[in-house]
Write a protein that holds these residues in place. Structure first.
Motif, PDB file in Angstrom:
ATOM      1  N   GLU A 207       2.293  19.996 -32.229  1.00 23.77           N
ATOM      2  CA  GLU A 207       1.439  19.098 -33.006  1.00 23.77           C
ATOM      3  C   GLU A 207       0.024  19.655 -33.105  1.00 23.77           C
ATOM      4  OE1 GLU A 207       1.658  15.360 -31.089  1.00 23.77           O
ATOM      5  OE2 GLU A 207       3.506  14.753 -32.091  1.00 23.77           O
ATOM      6  N   LEU A 211      -1.852  20.683 -36.564  1.00 27.42           N
ATOM      7  CA  LEU A 211      -3.101  20.012 -36.923  1.00 27.42           C
ATOM      8  C   LEU A 211      -4.226  21.025 -37.069  1.00 27.42           C
ATOM      9  CD1 LEU A 211      -4.428  17.328 -37.490  1.00 27.42           C
ATOM     10  CD2 LEU A 211      -4.848  17.074 -35.038  1.00 27.42           C
ATOM     11  N   SER A 212      -4.225  22.052 -36.223  1.00 30.45           N
ATOM     12  CA  SER A 212      -5.238  23.109 -36.317  1.00 30.45           C
ATOM     13  C   SER A 212      -5.136  23.835 -37.661  1.00 30.45           C
ATOM     14  CB  SER A 212      -5.063  24.096 -35.167  1.00 30.45           C
ATOM     15  OG  SER A 212      -5.958  25.181 -35.290  1.00 30.45           O
ATOM     16  N   LEU A 230      -8.683  19.989 -29.615  1.00 32.41           N
ATOM     17  CA  LEU A 230      -7.252  20.067 -29.926  1.00 32.41           C
ATOM     18  C   LEU A 230      -6.435  20.476 -28.712  1.00 32.41           C
ATOM     19  CD1 LEU A 230      -7.339  21.725 -33.464  1.00 32.41           C
ATOM     20  CD2 LEU A 230      -6.485  19.447 -32.912  1.00 32.41           C
ATOM     21  N   LEU A 238      -3.483  13.210 -30.751  1.00 33.40           N
ATOM     22  CA  LEU A 238      -3.060  14.092 -31.839  1.00 33.40           C
ATOM     23  C   LEU A 238      -2.450  13.300 -32.985  1.00 33.40           C
ATOM     24  CD1 LEU A 238      -1.494  16.998 -29.744  1.00 33.40           C
ATOM     25  CD2 LEU A 238      -3.578  17.123 -31.113  1.00 33.40           C
ATOM     26  N   ASP A 239      -1.695  12.258 -32.647  1.00 32.25           N
ATOM     27  CA  ASP A 239      -1.097  11.415 -33.691  1.00 32.25           C
ATOM     28  C   ASP A 239      -2.182  10.726 -34.511  1.00 32.25           C
ATOM     29  OD1 ASP A 239       1.463  12.082 -32.952  1.00 32.25           O
ATOM     30  OD2 ASP A 239       1.746  10.325 -31.670  1.00 32.25           O
ATOM     31  N   TRP A 241      -5.307  11.732 -34.994  1.00 36.49           N
ATOM     32  CA  TRP A 241      -5.991  12.717 -35.827  1.00 36.49           C
ATOM     33  C   TRP A 241      -5.127  13.147 -37.006  1.00 36.49           C
ATOM     34  CZ3 TRP A 241      -7.760  16.000 -31.040  1.00 36.49           C
ATOM     35  CH2 TRP A 241      -8.851  15.350 -30.430  1.00 36.49           C
ATOM     36  N   SER A 242      -3.814  13.228 -36.789  1.00 38.02           N
ATOM     37  CA  SER A 242      -2.910  13.602 -37.880  1.00 38.02           C
ATOM     38  C   SER A 242      -2.952  12.565 -38.994  1.00 38.02           C
ATOM     39  CB  SER A 242      -1.481  13.745 -37.345  1.00 38.02           C
ATOM     40  OG  SER A 242      -1.393  14.799 -36.411  1.00 38.02           O
ATOM     41  N   ILE A 245      -6.278  13.200 -41.047  1.00 30.98           N
ATOM     42  CA  ILE A 245      -6.606  14.520 -41.583  1.00 30.98           C
ATOM     43  C   ILE A 245      -6.781  14.504 -43.105  1.00 30.98           C
ATOM     44  CG2 ILE A 245      -4.185  15.201 -41.773  1.00 30.98           C
ATOM     45  CD1 ILE A 245      -7.150  17.496 -40.911  1.00 30.98           C
TER      46      ILE A 245
END
Length: 257
Positions: A207, A211-212, A230, A238-239, A241-242, A245
């Motif tokens: 993930e 995302l990066s 990250l 992470l979820d 931020w996803s 995005i």
């Protein structure tokens, strides 16, 4: 519920070595036969994997096909019954699926399911976690599910009156007194926990990598502080931020919380 009188039992993989206990998908196979010659292939599975059902059908059909010798009459063919005890939920798409834990599959017509070719080939699945949550009517099946899910809970097991389950508990206590058995059980439990941790780490790293890449495509090369965020984030972060995005206008806005 019909319970056949078992005439013989064979452990198909009796010599699982200690090193094998660190494997991902150890499956215990038991082949039993009743007094009429019907075969029961019992499998206990603790982890779901892609082709488990194909494997089960493959060995079930082999059990059926291996019954007759050359020249024997097909009338001598007895039932081959698969029984898979699954320590995971398998059918979860609909409400009806989530409210059923015991499944029986046979050869039936698609449009008229009441028309069957008999139960010579039969696959039974029991989703143990789901069955335990839903609660089944009192009887042998419920007693065995309680055994598989709660055998370590003395108070719960003390209320189980089904004699075969009580004998199984007695045998487990005998095995638990054996030092080597306890050691192997510890190795296996540790391996399962390590694998879960490894899979979670791999998922998180995947993930973070995705995302990066998305962030670089939108905002350009990432500064060191963003890369560190990250690398240190957990799956929940992470979820979030996803989800942001596509709408975030800057790295600062994306990583604000």
């Amino acid at each position: 519920m019909y319970l056949p009188d078992i005439a013989s039992v064979e452990i198909l993989n009796p010599n699982i070595e200690a090193v094998e206990l660190t494997g991902k998908y150890i499956i215990l196979d038991v082949l039993a036969r009743d007094g009429e010659g019907n075969c029961y292939n019992v499998e206990v599975q603790v982890r779901r994997y892609g082709a488990w059902h194909k494997r089960g059908l493959f060995y079930l059909t082999r059990t059926l096909g291996g019954q007759l010798s050359a020249g024997e009459d097909y009338e001598e063919l007895r039932a081959s019954v698969g029984l898979h005890l699954l320590d995971f939920d398998l059918f979860t798409e609909t409400v009806a699926e989530r409210e059923q834990a015991v499944w029986r599959f046979e050869m039936r017509d698609e449009r008229q399911p009441k028309i069957s070719l008999g139960n010579v080939l039969q696959m039974n699945l029991i989703e143990l976690n789901k069955a335990d949550r839903l609660g089944l009517p009192e009887g042998p099946l419920r007693a065995w599910i309680t055994f598989f899910k709660h055998w370590q809970e003395e108070l719960t097991m003390a209320n189980v009156a089904h004699e075969p389950v009580k004998r199984a508990m007695s045998r487990i206590r005998e095995l638990s007194a054996d030092e080597e058995t306890r050691r192997l059980a510890f190795v296996r439990e540790r391996a399962l926990r390590d694998e879960v941790s490894f899979l979670n780490d791999a998922r998180r790293e995947g993930e973070a990598h995705l995302l990066s890449k998305l962030a670089k495509m939108k905002f350009g090369e990432l500064p060191e502080w963003a890369q560190q965020r990250l690398e240190q984030a957990n799956s929940n972060q992470l979820d979030k931020w996803s989800d942001k995005i596509l709408t975030a206008n800057s790295l600062e806005e994306l990583f604000k919380h």
